[in-house]
Every structure is written in structure tokens, then in C-alpha cells.
Design a protein around this motif. Structure first.
Motif, PDB file in Angstrom:
ATOM      1  N   GLN A  49       0.843  -1.189   0.000  1.00 51.05           N
ATOM      2  CA  GLN A  49       0.000   0.000   0.000  1.00 51.05           C
ATOM      3  C   GLN A  49       0.886   1.249   0.000  1.00 51.05           C
ATOM      4  O   GLN A  49       1.856   1.331   0.761  1.00 51.05           O
ATOM      5  N   VAL A  50       0.551   2.186  -0.834  1.00 48.56           N
ATOM      6  CA  VAL A  50       1.277   3.447  -0.924  1.00 48.56           C
ATOM      7  C   VAL A  50       0.283   4.578  -0.789  1.00 48.56           C
ATOM      8  O   VAL A  50      -0.746   4.585  -1.462  1.00 48.56           O
ATOM      9  N   GLN A  51       0.589   5.521   0.070  1.00 46.36           N
ATOM     10  CA  GLN A  51      -0.237   6.720   0.195  1.00 46.36           C
ATOM     11  C   GLN A  51       0.549   7.902  -0.337  1.00 46.36           C
ATOM     12  O   GLN A  51       1.736   8.062  -0.036  1.00 46.36           O
ATOM     13  N   LEU A  52      -0.137   8.729  -1.101  1.00 45.58           N
ATOM     14  CA  LEU A  52       0.511   9.850  -1.776  1.00 45.58           C
ATOM     15  C   LEU A  52      -0.159  11.153  -1.372  1.00 45.58           C
ATOM     16  O   LEU A  52      -1.395  11.238  -1.357  1.00 45.58           O
ATOM     17  N   VAL A  53       0.647  12.156  -1.057  1.00 44.99           N
ATOM     18  CA  VAL A  53       0.122  13.455  -0.658  1.00 44.99           C
ATOM     19  C   VAL A  53       0.837  14.544  -1.453  1.00 44.99           C
ATOM     20  O   VAL A  53       2.048  14.727  -1.314  1.00 44.99           O
ATOM     21  N   GLU A  54       0.067  15.251  -2.287  1.00 45.23           N
ATOM     22  CA  GLU A  54       0.631  16.326  -3.088  1.00 45.23           C
ATOM     23  C   GLU A  54       0.601  17.646  -2.323  1.00 45.23           C
ATOM     24  O   GLU A  54      -0.264  17.863  -1.469  1.00 45.23           O
ATOM     25  N   SER A  55       1.515  18.536  -2.685  1.00 42.37           N
ATOM     26  CA  SER A  55       1.543  19.884  -2.125  1.00 42.37           C
ATOM     27  C   SER A  55       2.247  20.797  -3.111  1.00 42.37           C
ATOM     28  O   SER A  55       2.883  20.337  -4.063  1.00 42.37           O
ATOM     29  N   GLY A  56       2.122  22.098  -2.859  1.00 46.40           N
ATOM     30  CA  GLY A  56       2.847  23.070  -3.672  1.00 46.40           C
ATOM     31  C   GLY A  56       2.015  23.814  -4.686  1.00 46.40           C
ATOM     32  O   GLY A  56       2.522  24.714  -5.369  1.00 46.40           O
ATOM     33  N   GLY A  57       0.745  23.466  -4.808  1.00 44.68           N
ATOM     34  CA  GLY A  57      -0.103  24.172  -5.751  1.00 44.68           C
ATOM     35  C   GLY A  57      -0.405  25.582  -5.272  1.00 44.68           C
ATOM     36  O   GLY A  57      -0.085  25.966  -4.150  1.00 44.68           O
ATOM     37  N   GLY A  58      -1.021  26.367  -6.151  1.00 46.81           N
ATOM     38  CA  GLY A  58      -1.383  27.725  -5.779  1.00 46.81           C
ATOM     39  C   GLY A  58      -1.830  28.533  -6.968  1.00 46.81           C
ATOM     40  O   GLY A  58      -2.029  28.011  -8.067  1.00 46.81           O
ATOM     41  N   LEU A  59      -1.992  29.825  -6.725  1.00 45.82           N
ATOM     42  CA  LEU A  59      -2.405  30.779  -7.756  1.00 45.82           C
ATOM     43  C   LEU A  59      -1.185  31.596  -8.169  1.00 45.82           C
ATOM     44  O   LEU A  59      -0.559  32.241  -7.319  1.00 45.82           O
ATOM     45  N   VAL A  60      -0.861  31.550  -9.457  1.00 44.48           N
ATOM     46  CA  VAL A  60       0.280  32.285  -9.976  1.00 44.48           C
ATOM     47  C   VAL A  60      -0.119  32.992 -11.275  1.00 44.48           C
ATOM     48  O   VAL A  60      -1.191  32.736 -11.820  1.00 44.48           O
ATOM     49  N   GLN A  61       0.768  33.863 -11.738  1.00 46.18           N
ATOM     50  CA  GLN A  61       0.534  34.551 -12.995  1.00 46.18           C
ATOM     51  C   GLN A  61       1.250  33.816 -14.131  1.00 46.18           C
ATOM     52  O   GLN A  61       2.208  33.061 -13.905  1.00 46.18           O
ATOM     53  N   ALA A  62       0.785  34.054 -15.324  1.00 48.67           N
ATOM     54  CA  ALA A  62       1.421  33.462 -16.502  1.00 48.67           C
ATOM     55  C   ALA A  62       2.900  33.838 -16.526  1.00 48.67           C
ATOM     56  O   ALA A  62       3.257  34.986 -16.264  1.00 48.67           O
TER      57      ALA A  62
END
Length: 127
Positions: free
Chosen positions: A1-14
Motif C-alpha cells: 500500500q502506498v499513500q501519496l500526498v501532493e503539495s505546492g499548488g497555488g495561484l500564480v501569474q502566466a
């Protein structure tokens, strides 16, 4: 079993950059191929990039080639997605995935090639 947790997303400009991280549980992380996918509203989940067990092989979707870089640190059980020169069309929920098999053919672009998924992290790029 592997659990995955993403992070680092957000609102940015082009034109800005973001680095996504995906932390994995378990002692067998280095035995899994790791992929990044994304899903925009009203669209199917699409392949972004994949990296082999040792990191020696990577493949990218044409839409991100030259702008995104996938990497992994097996000592830290983490896979990364460095995203540069972001565009509004990169806006989506980004998911990391782990697969027991690294496919050298195009099958790694399929969601069915992966056994475990994270919950996703939102990336929004404004114009």
C-alpha cells in the motif's frame, strides 16, 4: 500500500514557476514508477510526466515538454514536478500516481497504468 500526498499548488501569474511535491508513504517507494497527471474542469485526466524507478528515464506530454521537469528523491520518498513558464492552460488539479510497472511504451500515459493516486493539488495560472 502506498499513500501519496501532493503539495505546492497555488495561484500564480502566466510566466511564473511552481514546484509540486508528492510525498509517499511506505518503504518500497523506489520500486514504483511515478507519474503526474492533471485534470481541468470538464476535461478528462491527462498525462503530464512519468519517471522510472531510478529516475533514469522520463517522459513528458508534448504540451509541457521543455517547461516542466519531473524528478524524484528516493531517500526522501518524494517526487517533484518543477513547472516553469506557466500558462493559463496549465490550470488544473494536479495528481501524482504510483505504478508498480514502468512502461516504456505509451501505456504510461494511461491512468490505468497506475495503482495509487494522491488527492490532488490545485494549480491556477492567471493571464
Amino acid at each position: 500500500q502506498v499513500q501519496l500526498v501532493e503539495s505546492g499548488g497555488g495561484l500564480v501569474q502566466a510566466g511564473d514557476s511552481l514546484r509540486l511535491s508528492c510525498a509517499a508513504s511506505g518503504r518500497t517507494f523506489s520500486r514504483y514508477a511515478m507519474g503526474w497527471f492533471r485534470q481541468a474542469p470538464g476535461k478528462e485526466r491527462e498525462f503530464v510526466a512519468v519517471i522510472s524507478w531510478t529516475g533514469g528515464s522520463t517522459v513528458y506530454a508534448d504540451s509541457v515538454k521543455g517547461r516542466f521537469t519531473i524528478s524524484r528523491d528516493n531517500a526522501e520518498n518524494t517526487v517533484y514536478l518543477q513547472m516553469n513558464s506557466l500558462k493559463p492552460e496549465d490550470t488544473a488539479i494536479y495528481y501524482c500516481a504510483a505504478g508498480r510497472t514502468y512502461y516504456s511504451n505509451s501505456y504510461h500515459r494511461s491512468v490505468n497504468a497506475y495503482d495509487y493516486w494522491g488527492q490532488g493539488t490545485q494549480v491556477t495560472v492567471s493571464s
